[in-house]
Every structure is written in structure tokens, then in C-alpha cells.
Write a protein that holds these residues in place. Structure first.
Motif, PDB file in Angstrom:
ATOM      1  N   ARG A 283       5.048 -12.370  41.773  1.00  0.00           N
ATOM      2  CA  ARG A 283       3.839 -13.065  42.189  1.00  0.00           C
ATOM      3  C   ARG A 283       3.657 -14.303  41.577  1.00  0.00           C
ATOM      4  O   ARG A 283       3.838 -14.274  40.210  1.00  0.00           O
ATOM      5  N   GLU A 284       3.154 -15.422  41.994  1.00  0.00           N
ATOM      6  CA  GLU A 284       2.799 -16.558  41.146  1.00  0.00           C
ATOM      7  C   GLU A 284       1.640 -16.079  40.323  1.00  0.00           C
ATOM      8  O   GLU A 284       0.570 -15.256  40.908  1.00  0.00           O
ATOM      9  N   VAL A 285       1.345 -16.649  39.084  1.00  0.00           N
ATOM     10  CA  VAL A 285       0.168 -16.362  38.389  1.00  0.00           C
ATOM     11  C   VAL A 285      -0.412 -17.910  38.010  1.00  0.00           C
ATOM     12  O   VAL A 285       0.094 -18.694  37.632  1.00  0.00           O
ATOM     13  N   ASN A 286      -1.749 -17.925  38.446  1.00  0.00           N
ATOM     14  CA  ASN A 286      -2.291 -18.920  38.373  1.00  0.00           C
ATOM     15  C   ASN A 286      -3.407 -18.916  37.608  1.00  0.00           C
ATOM     16  O   ASN A 286      -4.527 -17.848  37.530  1.00  0.00           O
ATOM     17  N   ALA A 287      -3.455 -19.589  36.493  1.00  0.00           N
ATOM     18  CA  ALA A 287      -4.461 -19.417  35.261  1.00  0.00           C
ATOM     19  C   ALA A 287      -5.483 -20.644  35.432  1.00  0.00           C
ATOM     20  O   ALA A 287      -5.154 -21.858  35.746  1.00  0.00           O
ATOM     21  N   THR A 288      -6.733 -20.348  35.205  1.00  0.00           N
ATOM     22  CA  THR A 288      -7.767 -21.158  35.172  1.00  0.00           C
ATOM     23  C   THR A 288      -8.366 -21.160  33.765  1.00  0.00           C
ATOM     24  O   THR A 288      -8.672 -19.886  33.386  1.00  0.00           O
ATOM     25  N   TYR A 289      -8.593 -21.988  33.103  1.00  0.00           N
ATOM     26  CA  TYR A 289      -9.265 -22.185  31.819  1.00  0.00           C
ATOM     27  C   TYR A 289     -10.799 -22.703  31.917  1.00  0.00           C
ATOM     28  O   TYR A 289     -10.888 -23.484  32.432  1.00  0.00           O
ATOM     29  N   VAL A 290     -11.606 -21.565  31.234  1.00  0.00           N
ATOM     30  CA  VAL A 290     -13.107 -21.875  31.253  1.00  0.00           C
ATOM     31  C   VAL A 290     -13.561 -21.870  29.990  1.00  0.00           C
ATOM     32  O   VAL A 290     -13.371 -21.034  29.097  1.00  0.00           O
ATOM     33  N   SER A 291     -14.549 -22.772  29.511  1.00  0.00           N
ATOM     34  CA  SER A 291     -14.933 -22.608  28.150  1.00  0.00           C
ATOM     35  C   SER A 291     -16.043 -21.460  28.090  1.00  0.00           C
ATOM     36  O   SER A 291     -16.484 -21.075  29.285  1.00  0.00           O
ATOM     37  N   PRO A 292     -16.440 -21.106  26.862  1.00  0.00           N
ATOM     38  CA  PRO A 292     -17.424 -20.069  26.868  1.00  0.00           C
ATOM     39  C   PRO A 292     -18.690 -20.406  27.230  1.00  0.00           C
ATOM     40  O   PRO A 292     -19.240 -19.538  28.183  1.00  0.00           O
ATOM     41  N   GLU A 293     -19.142 -21.690  27.415  1.00  0.00           N
ATOM     42  CA  GLU A 293     -20.401 -22.459  27.624  1.00  0.00           C
ATOM     43  C   GLU A 293     -20.214 -22.015  29.298  1.00  0.00           C
ATOM     44  O   GLU A 293     -21.352 -21.980  29.834  1.00  0.00           O
ATOM     45  N   ARG A 294     -19.230 -22.641  29.776  1.00  0.00           N
ATOM     46  CA  ARG A 294     -19.111 -22.703  31.293  1.00  0.00           C
ATOM     47  C   ARG A 294     -19.243 -21.351  32.127  1.00  0.00           C
ATOM     48  O   ARG A 294     -19.742 -21.273  32.851  1.00  0.00           O
ATOM     49  N   TRP A 295     -18.427 -20.395  31.089  1.00  0.00           N
ATOM     50  CA  TRP A 295     -18.435 -19.018  31.525  1.00  0.00           C
ATOM     51  C   TRP A 295     -20.035 -18.406  31.710  1.00  0.00           C
ATOM     52  O   TRP A 295     -20.289 -17.577  32.638  1.00  0.00           O
ATOM     53  N   GLN A 296     -20.797 -18.815  30.991  1.00  0.00           N
ATOM     54  CA  GLN A 296     -22.117 -18.241  30.800  1.00  0.00           C
ATOM     55  C   GLN A 296     -23.286 -19.138  32.161  1.00  0.00           C
ATOM     56  O   GLN A 296     -24.258 -18.875  32.047  1.00  0.00           O
ATOM     57  N   ASP A 297     -22.693 -20.191  32.741  1.00  0.00           N
ATOM     58  CA  ASP A 297     -23.343 -21.027  33.575  1.00  0.00           C
ATOM     59  C   ASP A 297     -23.721 -20.488  34.721  1.00  0.00           C
ATOM     60  O   ASP A 297     -22.655 -20.458  35.640  1.00  0.00           O
ATOM     61  N   ASP A 298     -24.601 -19.752  35.215  1.00  0.00           N
ATOM     62  CA  ASP A 298     -24.863 -19.136  36.394  1.00  0.00           C
ATOM     63  C   ASP A 298     -25.039 -20.183  37.474  1.00  0.00           C
ATOM     64  O   ASP A 298     -24.982 -19.749  38.718  1.00  0.00           O
ATOM     65  N   ASP A 299     -25.169 -21.350  37.118  1.00  0.00           N
ATOM     66  CA  ASP A 299     -25.354 -22.386  38.298  1.00  0.00           C
ATOM     67  C   ASP A 299     -24.109 -22.899  38.660  1.00  0.00           C
ATOM     68  O   ASP A 299     -24.067 -23.593  39.645  1.00  0.00           O
TER      69      ASP A 299
ATOM     70  N   ILE B 252     -17.945 -20.018  38.742  1.00  0.00           N
ATOM     71  CA  ILE B 252     -18.320 -19.153  37.853  1.00  0.00           C
ATOM     72  C   ILE B 252     -19.020 -18.074  38.656  1.00  0.00           C
ATOM     73  O   ILE B 252     -18.516 -16.835  38.579  1.00  0.00           O
ATOM     74  N   ARG B 253     -19.925 -18.626  39.515  1.00  0.00           N
ATOM     75  CA  ARG B 253     -20.820 -17.638  40.168  1.00  0.00           C
ATOM     76  C   ARG B 253     -20.127 -16.911  41.281  1.00  0.00           C
ATOM     77  O   ARG B 253     -20.198 -15.653  41.240  1.00  0.00           O
ATOM     78  N   THR B 254     -19.104 -17.487  41.736  1.00  0.00           N
ATOM     79  CA  THR B 254     -18.227 -16.794  42.752  1.00  0.00           C
ATOM     80  C   THR B 254     -17.370 -15.906  42.017  1.00  0.00           C
ATOM     81  O   THR B 254     -17.033 -14.724  42.378  1.00  0.00           O
ATOM     82  N   VAL B 255     -16.598 -16.161  41.037  1.00  0.00           N
ATOM     83  CA  VAL B 255     -15.771 -15.201  40.160  1.00  0.00           C
ATOM     84  C   VAL B 255     -16.304 -14.107  39.696  1.00  0.00           C
ATOM     85  O   VAL B 255     -15.959 -12.961  39.966  1.00  0.00           O
ATOM     86  N   ARG B 256     -17.631 -14.220  39.260  1.00  0.00           N
ATOM     87  CA  ARG B 256     -18.214 -13.095  38.707  1.00  0.00           C
ATOM     88  C   ARG B 256     -19.006 -12.325  39.684  1.00  0.00           C
ATOM     89  O   ARG B 256     -19.222 -11.168  39.307  1.00  0.00           O
ATOM     90  N   SER B 257     -19.018 -12.715  40.811  1.00  0.00           N
ATOM     91  CA  SER B 257     -19.756 -11.781  41.890  1.00  0.00           C
ATOM     92  C   SER B 257     -18.617 -10.846  42.785  1.00  0.00           C
ATOM     93  O   SER B 257     -19.186 -10.005  43.416  1.00  0.00           O
ATOM     94  N   ARG B 258     -17.345 -11.165  42.282  1.00  0.00           N
ATOM     95  CA  ARG B 258     -16.226 -10.427  43.115  1.00  0.00           C
ATOM     96  C   ARG B 258     -15.641  -9.475  41.938  1.00  0.00           C
ATOM     97  O   ARG B 258     -16.080  -9.658  40.830  1.00  0.00           O
TER      98      ARG B 258
END
Length: 198
Positions: free
Chosen positions: A157-173, A177-183
């Protein structure tokens, strides 16, 4: 206790059985039932029962060393190699990615999300088309991409990597991030366990 067949590959009796087989069939060293119980976060008695079934079925071999039973693949069984491949492409992405990412500086956390994570956690649906990976931190993208480049053939399978800063990962807005963390998310262990069998 009866458990449902795993959504990733319902031919296995349980997710524990599939994960246990994956660990034994892909390990470079023999494993004990207590090591497997820790790795799989499962009760010792349940793992021991499952190990007994797999030894009796001839898929796993046990070698007694003192009181411990060291488990390794039954390499003389013609089903072992294709079974290993099936387990790697279905249940193996988390394990394979953990090994590939271990020790890479700057990766604070890593998760598989998307359809594979949903199936792994039992959500029904079609087979995953790819592996979606989110990396939290500030790693070298070149180093990560190099570590991941040969995995697509192994995982099928293809592996798709998304890079996120620690600050963005904590951004509920942040909508992504909201979509990824809700699933469903499958956290990757990026540091090896230090615990040894006595």
C-alpha cells in the motif's frame, strides 16, 4: 470470552490471534508468551491459550529453555511464508512503521489515521487503500522520506505522511487536526521497550 473477527481480515479468529502471529512470524529473535503479553497488552493466560493453539496447529514452534517456552515461526510449514506476508500487509503497518521511524530525531509522536486505523480498531468497511500517517514534531523530511521509501512494496500500500508541528497538533480550531483527532488513531511506539524477561 468470544471476540469478533477483526475488521482488517476476518479470516482470523480474533485480532489478538492475528497480532500474536504477526509478532512471532516477523521477530528476528524467539519470543516468550510473557513478552508477547506485554507487547500486545493482553492477559498472560489469554496469550498462553492462543500460543498453545498455534503450536498445536503447527504454525508456531516452541523450544523450552529452562521454564520459558521460546516461540519462533514454523519454517518447515509451507503456510508460514504466505501467512507472514498476509499478516504484514493487513495487520503489519503499525509494526513496520514503528521500526522504520524508531530513532529518527524530531519525531515526537506518530499516528496512523484514516481507513487502516478505522479497520484496525474494528470499524467495518472496505479494505484500506493506503496508509495515512501523521508525524508530530520537526524531523528532517528527507530522513523520514528515506526511511519510508521502501515500505510501500512491503506493505502493498502507498504510505502518505503528513508533517504537523507540535503547536498545530494542539490547535483545536485547525479543521485537518480536528478531523484526524476525531477519528480512529493508532499510536506508534517509537522507542523500544526496555523491559526484559527475567
Amino acid at each position: 470470552m468470544r471476540t469478533d473477527a477483526p475488521a482488517l481480515m476476518p479470516i482470523f479468529r480474533s485480532q489478538l490471534q492475528a497480532r500474536l502471529l504477526l509478532e512471532v512470524l516477523t521477530s528476528a529473535e524467539p519470543l516468550t508468551a510473557s513478552q508477547l503479553a506485554r507487547t500486545l497488552d493482553a492477559p498472560d493466560a489469554t496469550v498462553s491459550r492462543e500460543v498453545r493453539r498455534l503450536v498445536e496447529a503447527g504454525l508456531v514452534r516452541g523450544e523450552r529453555v529452562g521454564r520459558a517456552l521460546r516461540l519462533h515461526p514454523a519454517v518447515d510449514n509451507p503456510a508460514t511464508a504466505p501467512l507472514r506476508q498476509l499478516l504484514v500487509v493487513t495487520f503489519g503497518p503499525a509494526m513496520v512503521l514503528e521500526k522504520a521511524l524508531a530513532g529518527i530525531d524530531g519525531v515526537q509522536h506518530a499516528y496512523i489515521h484514516g481507513s487502516w486505523a478505522a479497520r484496525y480498531q474494528g470499524e467495518p468497511g472496505g479494505p484500506p487503500g493506503d496508509i495515512d500517517l501523521v508525524l508530530i514534531g520537526r524531523p528532517s523530511r528527507r530522513v523520514v522520506d528515506t526511511a519510508l521509501q521502501d515500505l510501500e512494496e512491503e506493505l502493498g500500500r502507498e504510505v502518505n505522511a503528513t508533517y504537523v508541528s507540535p503547536e498545530r497538533w494542539q490547535d483545536d480550531d485547525d479543521p485537518f487536526i480536528r478531523t484526524v483527532r476525531s477519528r480512529p488513531l493508532v499510536a506508534l511506539r517509537l522507542t523500544p521497550e526496555l523491559e526484559e524477561d527475567a
